[in-house]
Design a protein around this motif. Structure first.
Motif, PDB file in Angstrom:
ATOM      1  N   LYS A 443      -3.609  17.490  -8.320  1.00  0.00           N
ATOM      2  CA  LYS A 443      -4.995  17.940  -8.343  1.00  0.00           C
ATOM      3  C   LYS A 443      -5.035  19.468  -8.329  1.00  0.00           C
ATOM      4  O   LYS A 443      -4.193  20.117  -7.695  1.00  0.00           O
ATOM      5  N   VAL A 445      -6.433  22.517  -6.851  1.00  0.00           N
ATOM      6  CA  VAL A 445      -7.109  22.888  -5.607  1.00  0.00           C
ATOM      7  C   VAL A 445      -7.455  24.374  -5.648  1.00  0.00           C
ATOM      8  O   VAL A 445      -6.560  25.221  -5.786  1.00  0.00           O
ATOM      9  N   ARG A 499      -9.589  19.159  -0.371  1.00  0.00           N
ATOM     10  CA  ARG A 499     -10.410  17.955  -0.483  1.00  0.00           C
ATOM     11  C   ARG A 499     -10.997  17.561   0.872  1.00  0.00           C
ATOM     12  O   ARG A 499     -10.401  17.802   1.916  1.00  0.00           O
ATOM     13  N   LYS A 504     -15.880  21.093  -5.043  1.00  0.00           N
ATOM     14  CA  LYS A 504     -15.726  20.565  -6.402  1.00  0.00           C
ATOM     15  C   LYS A 504     -16.515  19.269  -6.584  1.00  0.00           C
ATOM     16  O   LYS A 504     -16.118  18.384  -7.344  1.00  0.00           O
ATOM     17  N   TRP A 508     -14.839  15.215  -4.713  1.00  0.00           N
ATOM     18  CA  TRP A 508     -13.918  16.048  -3.937  1.00  0.00           C
ATOM     19  C   TRP A 508     -14.030  15.724  -2.449  1.00  0.00           C
ATOM     20  O   TRP A 508     -13.019  15.671  -1.733  1.00  0.00           O
ATOM     21  N   ASP A 511     -12.659  12.011  -1.849  1.00  0.00           N
ATOM     22  CA  ASP A 511     -11.202  11.916  -1.924  1.00  0.00           C
ATOM     23  C   ASP A 511     -10.504  12.550  -0.727  1.00  0.00           C
ATOM     24  O   ASP A 511      -9.262  12.569  -0.676  1.00  0.00           O
ATOM     25  N   ASP A 523      -3.421  18.799   1.156  1.00  0.00           N
ATOM     26  CA  ASP A 523      -3.821  19.951   0.344  1.00  0.00           C
ATOM     27  C   ASP A 523      -3.564  21.256   1.094  1.00  0.00           C
ATOM     28  O   ASP A 523      -3.122  22.259   0.507  1.00  0.00           O
TER      29      ASP A 523
END
Length: 693
Positions: A443, A445, A499, A504, A508, A511, A523
């Motif tokens: 993803k 980030v 996340r 986002k 976002w 998740d 993350d």
């Protein structure tokens, strides 16, 4: 005869010298949950009114303060004050007829509220908390003028907790009224013209117990609180409620206890009986009311990831229509309704901007924020069609501008009271990068990285990484002169939009919550590894921090990957995830974290709960835990228990310090300027000392 309390001390070598660190007694305790036996040897620290706990907290503070005294705090304080003096102030806030500003005439006393009738007029003091309470820890935390600016209601924070007193003053007479409303909590204040206010009242006898803010009351000016009228009550269903007033209608949103259903009502305030009218009941489409204007309800839903605006006529709810559709990859952060305009704030990875629409959704014009800057809409002048906006960044103080919505002209605003000052450093002195990195599951980030232009990316730079990443919150820039000092001394600052946050869009957030909560923490850990991989820093120079939910992020990161960090400073964090829902506002967060009464959720919580994942054989990073003694949003015993289990192990060589802020709550020491500056200086003093700066 008082019991003799057991506080054990031992010697621990810290940075080349020895000092007595209070080691906490273990009281063997466990509980059964699902198929687990949970050890909880420090549960006795949850008894906050116990003398033994008080003695333990005082001993911890004494040791921590003795260490902080050696960390150049006074020098940092001086620099923060110097930078503050050279920073531009933001515009006042306009509410109703007048303009309001908070000013501190004495750095050791709380700020007072001033108002002026025009931007170019002298300000007049209208609320002085210290004159009223004679207590430097009592401060004003919100204010709400009546419809015609006859009176003003304001929230008073007495002890730092979320429980407030509501007081009133006459603006025209400039005198304090006799009305006092106690036990308001998690509440805005909405006026019924100039006659009275709506507010939520809390029924808790113990502030740390499960929240009981279930009732909406109406208070008529000049009467006693005991005579207030109960307008709405969800005590039986334990739902949560919110409300606002627009065009002489009171709108109420009720969210069910399981957070699966919403109901919306309105009350015509011309009717003194406060009869409830239904807009939607038991709705599952996750509608969010935005505003009410010209007989239309404006709202958004969770159908689209990036945010949209819809409307319906209040008497024809089946005829909803799209007003402003979503813009893919452009997050609709907030909407402001002024006169005939809808003002939309948007955010992308690279920039922030405003889009202006009319009430039917017809596009009028767009204003881009300056590069790397965020902004706040301050107020709108309907006579000139000028929107007043304050721009700022992590390294640039308030820049005040006038945006003409009709002509599109942009002009800087200043006058005798809001004077422009040169920026502290040249525009190219710091580099701000708004980029993305790839997470372990591929993803993108977003991360913001700031440092001096001339530093070398050789893997040796002292670096501070921060994040929030919960509840769909959208984080933005925050001008901070203490951070400026850290950057000027060669530090690197990074903020990761992990996340669980909303930066986002809705997905976002989804998740990074509940059973996917580990994505949020991963993350953050991946951001740490990215900073090391790209040679900004190394594990021996990397520090992490976060507040509230961000404190949990730090707690998980340091227990999951202690090898990555030199220093950790979690603030007001929740660290015992197995019992979080038993206290305060935790009951409202089942959708975010999961329900401990559910075995699958419990297992997931247990897998990352920082307090339960401390290993005996590991030397964790140097840590400063910060909490507030009256924090009734995240009770301080979360930090007490986490500090105790970290300290009380033979493998722990790096210092673990606990700082409990007296007469303070979830927001820390904010009652006076001096206390705020001291808290900031202690934070950066500790950080820079252990990063070798």
């Amino acid at each position: 005869m008082k019991k003799k309390f057991l506080i054990i001390f031992s010697f621990l070598s810290v940075h080349g010298f020895s000092q007595n660190i209070p080691i906490t007694k273990k009281v063997s305790s466990n509980f059964q949950k699902h198929d687990y036996t949970i050890q909880d040897d420090y549960s006795w620290l949850q008894n906050l009114k116990n003398d033994e706990v008080t003695s333990w907290v005082n001993a911890q503070n004494s040791f921590t303060n003795s260490k902080l005294d050696e960390m150049n705090v006074s020098k940092i304080e001086t620099k923060i004050k110097e930078y503050d003096l050279l920073s531009t102030n933001s515009l006042p806030t306009k509410k109703g007829k007048y303009f309001y500003s908070m000013y501190r005439t004495d750095k050791n006393l709380p700020a007072s509220l001033y108002y002026r009738k025009a931007l170019n007029e002298n300000s007049v003091e209208i609320v002085n908390p210290f004159k009223m309470y004679k207590n430097e820890n009592v401060f004003l935390s919100g204010y709400y003028p009546s419809k015609n600016s006859v009176n003003i209601a304001y929230e008073i924070t007495v002890d730092g907790s979320d429980s407030k007193e509501i007081r009133f003053s006459s603006i025209s007479k400039n005198e304090v009224l006799k009305d006092v409303l106690k036990n308001s909590k998690f509440s805005n204040i909405e006026w019924n013209l100039d006659k009275g206010v709506f507010y939520k009242k809390n029924a808790n006898k113990n502030n740390m117990a499960k929240d009981s803010t279930y009732q909406l009351f109406y208070h008529e000016i000049g009467t006693l609180q005991e005579e207030d009228k109960l307008v709405y009550d969800v005590s039986k269903t334990e739902s949560s409620i919110s409300f606002f007033v627009s065009e002489n209608k009171l709108f109420i949103t009720e969210i069910s206890k399981d957070e699966l259903k919403k109901s919306f009502y309105f009350i015509n305030l011309e009717d003194n009986n406060f009869i409830k009218n239904v807009v939607f009941e038991e709705d599952s489409s996750d509608i969010k009311l935005l505003d009410f204007s010209k007989n239309k309800i404006y709202f958004s839903t969770k159908e689209f990831d990036w945010g949209e605006v819809r409307c319906l006529y209040i008497n024809n709810k089946l005829d909803a229509k799209m007003v402003i559709p979503q813009i893919y990859n452009n997050l609709l952060v907030s909407t402001y309704f002024h006169e005939n305009y809808i003002i939309c704030k948007y955010k992308t990875v690279e920039k922030n901007y405003l889009k202006i629409y009319d009430l039917d959704g017809n596009f009028i014009r767009k204003f881009d924020a300056p590069e790397n800057m965020d902004f706040k809409v301050r107020f709108f002048d309907s006579q000139t069609s000028v929107l007043y906006v304050t721009f700022y960044s992590h390294v640039i103080s308030a820049q005040n501008f006038m945006l003409n919505l009709k002509t599109g002209s942009v002009d800087q605003f200043y006058n005798e009271y809001v004077r422009p000052l040169p920026i502290l450093f040249p525009l190219n002195y710091f580099i701000t990068k708004k980029i993305t990195f790839k997470s372990r599951d591929n993803k993108e980030v977003p991360i913001t990285i700031i440092h001096k232009k001339d530093i070398k990316l050789d893997g040796t730079n002292p670096t501070l990484l921060k994040a929030y990443g919960g509840f769909g919150v959208v984080s933005g820039s925050n001008y901070d002169t203490a951070l400026l000092y850290f950057l000027e001394k060669g530090g690197v600052y990074a903020f990761a939009e992990i996340r669980g946050g909303g930066e986002k869009g809705l997905k976002w957030h989804k998740d990074g919550k509940a059973l996917k909560k580990m994505n949020s923490f991963n993350d953050f850990i991946d951001a740490s590894e990215y900073l090391i991989k790209e040679n900004y820093t190394c594990a021996n120079k990397l520090a992490i921090t976060g507040s509230s939910y961000g404190g949990l992020v730090v707690g998980v990161a340091m227990t999951q990957r202690p090898d990555l960090y030199k220093v950790a400073i979690p603030q007001m964090g929740v660290f015992d995830m197995l019992t979080y829902s038993d206290y305060s506002v935790g009951k409202y967060h089942l959708d975010e974290f999961g329900n401990p009464e559910n075995k699958i959720d419990f297992t997931n919580l247990y897998s990352y709960s920082p307090y339960h994942n401390v290993k005996d054989a590991i030397n964790y990073p140097t840590t400063l835990l910060i909490t507030g003694e009256n924090d009734d949003r995240v009770p301080p015993f979360n930090s007490y228990k986490f500090a105790a289990v970290l300290q009380n192990r033979t493998a722990q060589v790096n210092p673990i310090l606990l700082k409990t802020l007296d007469s303070s709550g979830h927001n820390g020491k904010v009652s006076t300027y001096q206390k705020y500056v001291n808290e900031s200086a202690e934070f950066y003093g500790f950080l820079m000392f252990y990063l070798g700066m």
